[in-house]
Design an enzyme around this catalytic site. Structure first.
Site, PDB file in Angstrom:
ATOM      1  N   SER A 161       7.918   6.471  10.776  1.00  0.00           N
ATOM      2  CA  SER A 161       9.162   7.211  10.521  1.00  0.00           C
ATOM      3  C   SER A 161       9.681   6.888   9.126  1.00  0.00           C
ATOM      4  CB  SER A 161      10.251   6.798  11.519  1.00  0.00           C
ATOM      5  OG  SER A 161       9.801   6.920  12.860  1.00  0.00           O
ATOM      6  N   GLU A 201      22.611  -0.764   9.968  1.00  0.00           N
ATOM      7  CA  GLU A 201      21.921  -1.205  11.186  1.00  0.00           C
ATOM      8  C   GLU A 201      20.403  -1.075  11.018  1.00  0.00           C
ATOM      9  OE1 GLU A 201      21.792  -0.362  15.981  1.00  0.00           O
ATOM     10  OE2 GLU A 201      23.181   0.803  14.753  1.00  0.00           O
ATOM     11  N   LEU A 202      19.691  -2.155  11.300  1.00  0.00           N
ATOM     12  CA  LEU A 202      18.251  -2.229  11.039  1.00  0.00           C
ATOM     13  C   LEU A 202      17.469  -1.116  11.753  1.00  0.00           C
ATOM     14  CD1 LEU A 202      16.001  -4.034   9.709  1.00  0.00           C
ATOM     15  CD2 LEU A 202      15.777  -5.106  11.959  1.00  0.00           C
ATOM     16  N   ASP A 203      16.662  -0.400  10.986  1.00  0.00           N
ATOM     17  CA  ASP A 203      15.755   0.639  11.506  1.00  0.00           C
ATOM     18  C   ASP A 203      16.480   1.718  12.320  1.00  0.00           C
ATOM     19  OD1 ASP A 203      13.653  -0.819  10.424  1.00  0.00           O
ATOM     20  OD2 ASP A 203      13.228  -1.887  12.281  1.00  0.00           O
ATOM     21  N   ASN A 216      13.483   4.075   3.851  1.00  0.00           N
ATOM     22  CA  ASN A 216      12.581   3.049   4.380  1.00  0.00           C
ATOM     23  C   ASN A 216      11.495   3.745   5.192  1.00  0.00           C
ATOM     24  OD1 ASN A 216      11.645   0.410   5.129  1.00  0.00           O
ATOM     25  ND2 ASN A 216      12.603   0.682   7.125  1.00  0.00           N
ATOM     26  N   ARG A 237      13.223  -7.919   4.326  1.00  0.00           N
ATOM     27  CA  ARG A 237      14.504  -8.611   4.269  1.00  0.00           C
ATOM     28  C   ARG A 237      15.618  -7.635   4.630  1.00  0.00           C
ATOM     29  NH1 ARG A 237      15.745 -13.441   1.455  1.00  0.00           N
ATOM     30  NH2 ARG A 237      13.531 -13.623   1.016  1.00  0.00           N
ATOM     31  N   ILE A 238      16.641  -8.142   5.305  1.00  0.00           N
ATOM     32  CA  ILE A 238      17.778  -7.284   5.648  1.00  0.00           C
ATOM     33  C   ILE A 238      18.797  -7.353   4.514  1.00  0.00           C
ATOM     34  CG2 ILE A 238      19.667  -6.937   7.290  1.00  0.00           C
ATOM     35  CD1 ILE A 238      17.750  -8.072   9.459  1.00  0.00           C
ATOM     36  N   LEU A 239      19.179  -6.202   3.989  1.00  0.00           N
ATOM     37  CA  LEU A 239      20.138  -6.156   2.879  1.00  0.00           C
ATOM     38  C   LEU A 239      21.560  -6.115   3.429  1.00  0.00           C
ATOM     39  CD1 LEU A 239      18.202  -3.558   0.700  1.00  0.00           C
ATOM     40  CD2 LEU A 239      18.334  -6.043   0.338  1.00  0.00           C
ATOM     41  N   HIS A 270       9.068   2.932   8.536  1.00  0.00           N
ATOM     42  CA  HIS A 270       8.924   1.993   9.647  1.00  0.00           C
ATOM     43  C   HIS A 270       7.740   2.440  10.509  1.00  0.00           C
ATOM     44  CE1 HIS A 270      10.119  -0.916  12.668  1.00  0.00           C
ATOM     45  NE2 HIS A 270       9.894   0.013  13.583  1.00  0.00           N
ATOM     46  N   SER A 304       0.833  -1.216   0.000  1.00  0.00           N
ATOM     47  CA  SER A 304       0.000   0.000   0.000  1.00  0.00           C
ATOM     48  C   SER A 304       0.866   1.265   0.000  1.00  0.00           C
ATOM     49  CB  SER A 304      -0.980   0.002   1.178  1.00  0.00           C
ATOM     50  OG  SER A 304      -0.307   0.189   2.393  1.00  0.00           O
ATOM     51  N   ASN A 305       2.025   1.224   0.656  1.00  0.00           N
ATOM     52  CA  ASN A 305       2.936   2.376   0.575  1.00  0.00           C
ATOM     53  C   ASN A 305       3.474   2.527  -0.848  1.00  0.00           C
ATOM     54  OD1 ASN A 305       3.507   3.861   3.204  1.00  0.00           O
ATOM     55  ND2 ASN A 305       3.514   1.733   3.872  1.00  0.00           N
TER      56      ASN A 305
HETATM   57  C1  GRF Z   1       3.912  -0.672   6.715  1.00  0.00           C
HETATM   58  O1  GRF Z   1       3.321  -0.467   7.977  1.00  0.00           O
HETATM   59  C2  GRF Z   1       5.351  -0.255   6.738  1.00  0.00           C
HETATM   60  O2  GRF Z   1       5.612   0.823   7.588  1.00  0.00           O
HETATM   61  C3  GRF Z   1       6.038  -1.482   7.275  1.00  0.00           C
HETATM   62  O3  GRF Z   1       5.334  -2.563   6.741  1.00  0.00           O
HETATM   63  C4  GRF Z   1       4.019  -2.163   6.384  1.00  0.00           C
HETATM   64  C5  GRF Z   1       3.884  -2.426   4.944  1.00  0.00           C
HETATM   65  O4  GRF Z   1       2.614  -2.166   4.437  1.00  0.00           O
HETATM   66  N1  GRF Z   1       7.448  -1.438   6.965  1.00  0.00           N
HETATM   67  P1  GRF Z   1       2.402  -2.051   2.887  1.00  0.00           P
HETATM   68  O5  GRF Z   1       2.971  -3.311   2.250  1.00  0.00           O
HETATM   69  O6  GRF Z   1       3.101  -0.825   2.389  1.00  0.00           O
HETATM   70  O7  GRF Z   1       0.904  -1.999   2.694  1.00  0.00           O
END
Ligand code: GRF
Length: 221
Positions: free
Chosen positions: A139, A146-148, A110, A94-96, A112, A18-19
């Site tokens: 965010s 480093e993750l997130d 990214n 996945r972690i790159l 989060h 959806s993003n």
């Molecule tokens: C979102 O909440 C995003 O922040 C997180 O995973 C979810 C993904 O949703 N990393 P979508 O696939 O973008 O609908």
């Protein structure tokens, strides 16, 4: 008339997307100066692949471990073909490798679903409810190894309501993600946002703290 140059963007997804759709729609509507070059998934069954194809955006998906090639070499090969200016991770699970992250440092973003640095990792909404927090959000940050933990550009703040479940809270946060993520990508595309000396810069000023957009009184809830 000046022609607006476009940022060639690859979007990496694992699921619903959806993003990704919010970014693609903003790009296709001309709201952000982005050319959606390709959507790449690490699962051939990711539902977002169909949404991207419906919008006319090329897609690629990893066939899975059974086909011999691990994910990241496939990704690197695909990116070499596409030559994107920037990469957006959008629900990419996945972690790159640090090598790949290093190659795109300052050009990879990214989103989060938490007010980082709080609640890195998974199940953020559940953990916010368990902690009894009254505020939550999302965010957008530059990706570092480093993750997130990469430098944060923009955050959305929403209220946690007494009757919230994980699902209602997730939906409230997600609606704000669809606003803030295309916005940050638009800043990058316009050359307003950059990454220098390990920090984000917006309009020539170093962001010493993330920009916070408060959605608690907004219709996007
Ligand atoms: C979102 O909440 C995003 O922040 C997180 O995973 C979810 C993904 O949703 N990393 P979508 O696939 O973008 O609908």
């Amino acid at each position: 008339m000046s022609v607006r140059a476009s940022l060639k963007l690859a979007i990496l997804i694992s699921g619903r997307g959806s993003n990704m759709s919010a970014i693609l729609r903003a790009a296709l509507a001309g709201e952000i100066a982005v050319e959606p070059a390709m959507v790449i998934a690490d699962r051939s069954g990711a539902p977002g692949l169909a949404s991207a194809a419906e919008l006319g955006v090329p897609t690629a998906a990893w066939a899975g471990p059974a086909r011999g090639e691990p994910f990241e070499p496939m990704l690197v090969r695909t990116l070499e073909t596409v030559q994107p200016d920037a990469i957006a991770l959008a629900g990419f699970m996945r972690i790159l490798s640090p090598t790949l992250v290093g190659r795109y440092l300052g050009r990879m973003l990214n989103i989060h679903p938490s007010l980082l640095p709080a609640f890195r990792g998974l199940h953020t909404h559940r953990r916010v409810l368990a902690a009894g927090d009254t505020e939550h959000g999302a965010s957008v940050h530059f990706v570092t190894p480093e993750l997130d933990a990469g430098p944060i550009v923009l955050q959305s703040k929403v209220a946690v309501l007494p009757a919230d479940t994980e699902a209602t809270l997730a939906a409230r946060v997600l609606a704000t993600e669809h606003v803030i993520y295309p916005r940050v990508i638009g800043w990058l595309a316009d050359g307003r946002l950059s990454f220098r000396s390990g920090a984000p810069w917006l309009d020539g000023r170093r962001l010493d703290a993330p920009i916070m957009e408060d959605f608690r009184a907004s219709a996007v809830r």
